[in-house]
Write a protein that holds these residues in place. Structure first.
Motif, PDB file in Angstrom:
ATOM      1  N   ASN A   2     -62.218  17.077 -17.877  1.00 47.63           N
ATOM      2  CA  ASN A   2     -63.033  18.152 -17.716  1.00 47.63           C
ATOM      3  C   ASN A   2     -62.985  18.795 -16.361  1.00 47.63           C
ATOM      4  O   ASN A   2     -62.758  20.010 -16.593  1.00 47.63           O
ATOM      5  N   GLU A   3     -62.822  17.899 -15.405  1.00 49.33           N
ATOM      6  CA  GLU A   3     -62.744  18.818 -14.084  1.00 49.33           C
ATOM      7  C   GLU A   3     -61.298  19.538 -14.202  1.00 49.33           C
ATOM      8  O   GLU A   3     -61.221  20.667 -13.456  1.00 49.33           O
ATOM      9  N   ARG A   4     -60.167  18.772 -14.767  1.00 46.51           N
ATOM     10  CA  ARG A   4     -59.070  19.251 -14.381  1.00 46.51           C
ATOM     11  C   ARG A   4     -58.829  20.555 -15.460  1.00 46.51           C
ATOM     12  O   ARG A   4     -58.106  21.353 -15.196  1.00 46.51           O
ATOM     13  N   LYS A  22     -66.037   7.342 -19.158  1.00 51.96           N
ATOM     14  CA  LYS A  22     -66.840   8.516 -18.841  1.00 51.96           C
ATOM     15  C   LYS A  22     -65.926   8.960 -17.759  1.00 51.96           C
ATOM     16  O   LYS A  22     -65.846  10.361 -17.265  1.00 51.96           O
ATOM     17  N   ASP A  23     -65.475   8.120 -16.896  1.00 52.85           N
ATOM     18  CA  ASP A  23     -64.758   8.536 -15.548  1.00 52.85           C
ATOM     19  C   ASP A  23     -63.451   9.543 -16.048  1.00 52.85           C
ATOM     20  O   ASP A  23     -63.250  10.616 -15.475  1.00 52.85           O
ATOM     21  N   LEU A  24     -62.837   8.975 -16.867  1.00 54.61           N
ATOM     22  CA  LEU A  24     -61.567   9.785 -17.578  1.00 54.61           C
ATOM     23  C   LEU A  24     -61.920  11.058 -17.980  1.00 54.61           C
ATOM     24  O   LEU A  24     -61.534  11.946 -17.920  1.00 54.61           O
ATOM     25  N   ARG A  53     -58.588  26.210 -16.172  1.00 56.38           N
ATOM     26  CA  ARG A  53     -59.085  27.624 -16.704  1.00 56.38           C
ATOM     27  C   ARG A  53     -59.476  28.531 -15.451  1.00 56.38           C
ATOM     28  O   ARG A  53     -59.025  29.670 -15.678  1.00 56.38           O
ATOM     29  N   ASP A  54     -59.892  28.120 -14.460  1.00 55.68           N
ATOM     30  CA  ASP A  54     -60.167  28.756 -13.459  1.00 55.68           C
ATOM     31  C   ASP A  54     -59.166  29.429 -12.884  1.00 55.68           C
ATOM     32  O   ASP A  54     -58.832  30.823 -12.614  1.00 55.68           O
ATOM     33  N   GLU A  55     -57.790  28.706 -12.568  1.00 52.33           N
ATOM     34  CA  GLU A  55     -56.489  29.110 -12.149  1.00 52.33           C
ATOM     35  C   GLU A  55     -56.026  30.344 -13.107  1.00 52.33           C
ATOM     36  O   GLU A  55     -55.561  31.401 -12.695  1.00 52.33           O
TER      37      GLU A  55
END
Length: 198
Positions: A85-87, A78-80, A92-94
């Motif tokens: 997902n955060e990365r 789950k952490d991975l 995507r934002d960048e």
């Protein structure tokens, strides 16, 4: 010869928790006794119960360890996934930001090109095709907006002087949106490239 007292050796029975004479008849008589046999059976049953209890305890501990390892593996996955997902979200934002910046730059470049083309067309529609320009050393020369030809001597058919060009640009800037004076560097670049092609 004098007589002296000598103690008899003794043996301790672990099952009955008692002492007995350490000789074969006494040991056999004790071991064949009902009390000793019952104590041996009770000890065997106690050992069996303890063994069963230890086995069940070990099974329970093994089950608990497996459950803990499984939960730790699930938490790690789950952490991975969360970090991934955060990365991905950050990338995507960048990407979106970069695309917006590129689109804004492209739009600005398109506006500037359209402005330069408009001014060039307006200058080409003026009273002459020849325009005055200056080199970096301050020498005047003349270039043709259609043929891109440059000459050192003023054309006989007339030309648009630097003062007239300034006035045209000022008028255009007064009616334009950006308010920035267009650069005349493209003219000088053309003139420097074709300076001696006449």
């Amino acid at each position: 010869m004098s007589e002296y007292w000598k103690s008899q050796p003794r043996k301790f029975c672990e099952y009955c928790k008692c002492w007995l004479a350490d000789n074969k008849p006494s040991i056999q008589a004790h071991e064949f006794g009902t009390r000793h046999k019952n104590n041996v059976i009770a000890k065997i049953q106690e050992v069996q119960k303890k063994g069963q209890k230890d086995y069940e305890e070990n099974k329970r501990l093994e089950h608990d360890f497996k459950r803990m390892e499984r939960n730790a593996a699930l938490a790690y996955e789950k952490d991975l996934e969360r970090l991934h997902n955060e990365r991905v979200s950050k990338l995507r934002d960048e990407e979106t930001t970069l695309r917006q910046e590129i689109d804004e730059e492209d739009a600005e470049i398109a506006r500037q090109e359209a402005r330069v083309e408009e001014i060039t067309e307006q200058l080409a529609e003026s009273k002459s095709e020849w325009f005055e320009a200056k080199t970096e050393e301050g020498y005047s020369y003349f270039w043709n907006v259609k043929t891109k030809k440059t000459v050192w001597v003023a054309p006989e058919e007339g030309y648009v002087s630097l003062e007239e060009q300034e006035s045209i640009l000022i008028e255009e800037n007064a009616g334009g949106e950006s308010g920035d004076a267009p650069e005349t560097e493209p003219k000088e670049e053309i003139a420097e490239q074709d300076l001696f092609h006449f």
